[in-house]
Design an enzyme around this catalytic site. Structure first.
Site, PDB file in Angstrom:
ATOM      1  N   LEU A  75       0.796  -1.221   0.000  1.00 48.68           N
ATOM      2  CA  LEU A  75       0.000   0.000   0.000  1.00 48.68           C
ATOM      3  C   LEU A  75       0.832   1.276   0.000  1.00 48.68           C
ATOM      4  CD1 LEU A  75      -2.822  -1.189   2.413  1.00 48.68           C
ATOM      5  CD2 LEU A  75      -2.794  -1.223  -0.087  1.00 48.68           C
ATOM      6  N   CYS A  76       2.138   1.159  -0.209  1.00 50.57           N
ATOM      7  CA  CYS A  76       3.000   2.344  -0.294  1.00 50.57           C
ATOM      8  C   CYS A  76       2.843   3.019  -1.638  1.00 50.57           C
ATOM      9  CB  CYS A  76       4.466   1.954  -0.111  1.00 50.57           C
ATOM     10  SG  CYS A  76       4.935   1.704   1.579  1.00 50.57           S
ATOM     11  N   HIS A  77       2.863   4.338  -1.610  1.00 50.78           N
ATOM     12  CA  HIS A  77       2.810   5.111  -2.844  1.00 50.78           C
ATOM     13  C   HIS A  77       4.201   5.153  -3.480  1.00 50.78           C
ATOM     14  CE1 HIS A  77      -0.706   6.631  -0.665  1.00 50.78           C
ATOM     15  NE2 HIS A  77      -1.204   6.899  -1.859  1.00 50.78           N
ATOM     16  N   ASP A  86      23.521 -12.063   3.614  1.00 47.25           N
ATOM     17  CA  ASP A  86      23.675 -12.928   2.444  1.00 47.25           C
ATOM     18  C   ASP A  86      25.136 -13.094   2.052  1.00 47.25           C
ATOM     19  OD1 ASP A  86      22.803 -14.422   0.070  1.00 47.25           O
ATOM     20  OD2 ASP A  86      23.495 -12.644  -1.021  1.00 47.25           O
ATOM     21  N   MET A 136       8.732   4.556   5.168  1.00 48.31           N
ATOM     22  CA  MET A 136       8.859   3.168   4.722  1.00 48.31           C
ATOM     23  C   MET A 136      10.088   2.973   3.844  1.00 48.31           C
ATOM     24  SD  MET A 136       6.595   1.676   6.387  1.00 48.31           S
ATOM     25  CE  MET A 136       6.978   0.075   5.716  1.00 48.31           C
ATOM     26  N   GLU A 137      10.426   3.969   3.061  1.00 49.61           N
ATOM     27  CA  GLU A 137      11.616   3.880   2.214  1.00 49.61           C
ATOM     28  C   GLU A 137      12.881   3.804   3.056  1.00 49.61           C
ATOM     29  OE1 GLU A 137       8.317   5.066  -0.322  1.00 49.61           O
ATOM     30  OE2 GLU A 137       8.938   5.698   1.670  1.00 49.61           O
TER      31      GLU A 137
END
Length: 179
Positions: free
Chosen positions: A98-100, A149, A134-135
């Site tokens: 739901l992030c733009h 990793d 969020m970014e």
């Protein structure tokens, strides 16, 4: 089914029960029927926004030694993690449903050695109708996963942790600083 508040969103009356007047927070990604939705930001003003997130990765002495000596067989995990964090910030709307999608002005990812591993910090900026929290969080998480990793052959017990928002500026809600 959740009761809708005056704004037509779940969450009852919008106020907590009892005699206090604390306003309940409502989930903006949920409609009055309890279905998820993407928030409409078209009426929000375009403002300069910034977010800083931090996290960490702890690892064994052997893993730290290999990284710091430049002896990791897959290459330099710190430079790769920095790049992965930047790319992840740019792709956040593809990862978080739901992030733009946002036009990012700047993404900086820094990795600082600590006694037990690395501290990771991401600073993201934009001029847009919604924030970049969020970014920044995604950049930190993906940078840490990239280190894992690249170094897992030496240490599978590495721990990624403390991923959190530490600063957010801009927008209607103003400035947030973690305590």
């Amino acid at each position: 089914m959740p009761q809708a508040n005056k704004a037509g969103r779940p969450g009852g009356s919008g106020r907590s029960s009892g005699s206090d007047s604390v306003v309940k927070r409502v989930l903006s990604h949920v409609d009055a029927r309890g279905r998820v939705r993407m928030v409409d930001v078209s009426d929000k003003p375009v403002t300069t926004r910034e977010a800083i997130a931090r996290g960490s990765i702890t690892m064994s002495r052997a893993a730290r030694r290999q990284i710091r000596a430049g002896a990791v067989k897959k290459g330099d995990p710190l430079q790769t993690a920095r790049l992965a964090g930047i790319l992840a910030a740019k792709q956040t709307s593809s990862l978080i449903p739901l992030c733009h999608p946002l036009p990012l002005s700047s993404v900086n990812v820094n990795l600082t050695p600590t006694s037990r591993g690395y501290a990771i910090e991401a600073r993201v900026r934009t001029t847009a109708q919604t924030g970049v929290e969020m970014e920044a969080l995604t950049a930190v998480a993906v940078a840490a996963l990239t280190i894992y990793d690249m170094v897992k052959a030496v240490d599978k017990s590495m721990v990624i942790g403390d991923v959190r928002l530490v600063l957010k500026t801009g927008g209607k809600s103003g400035t947030y600083r973690a305590r």
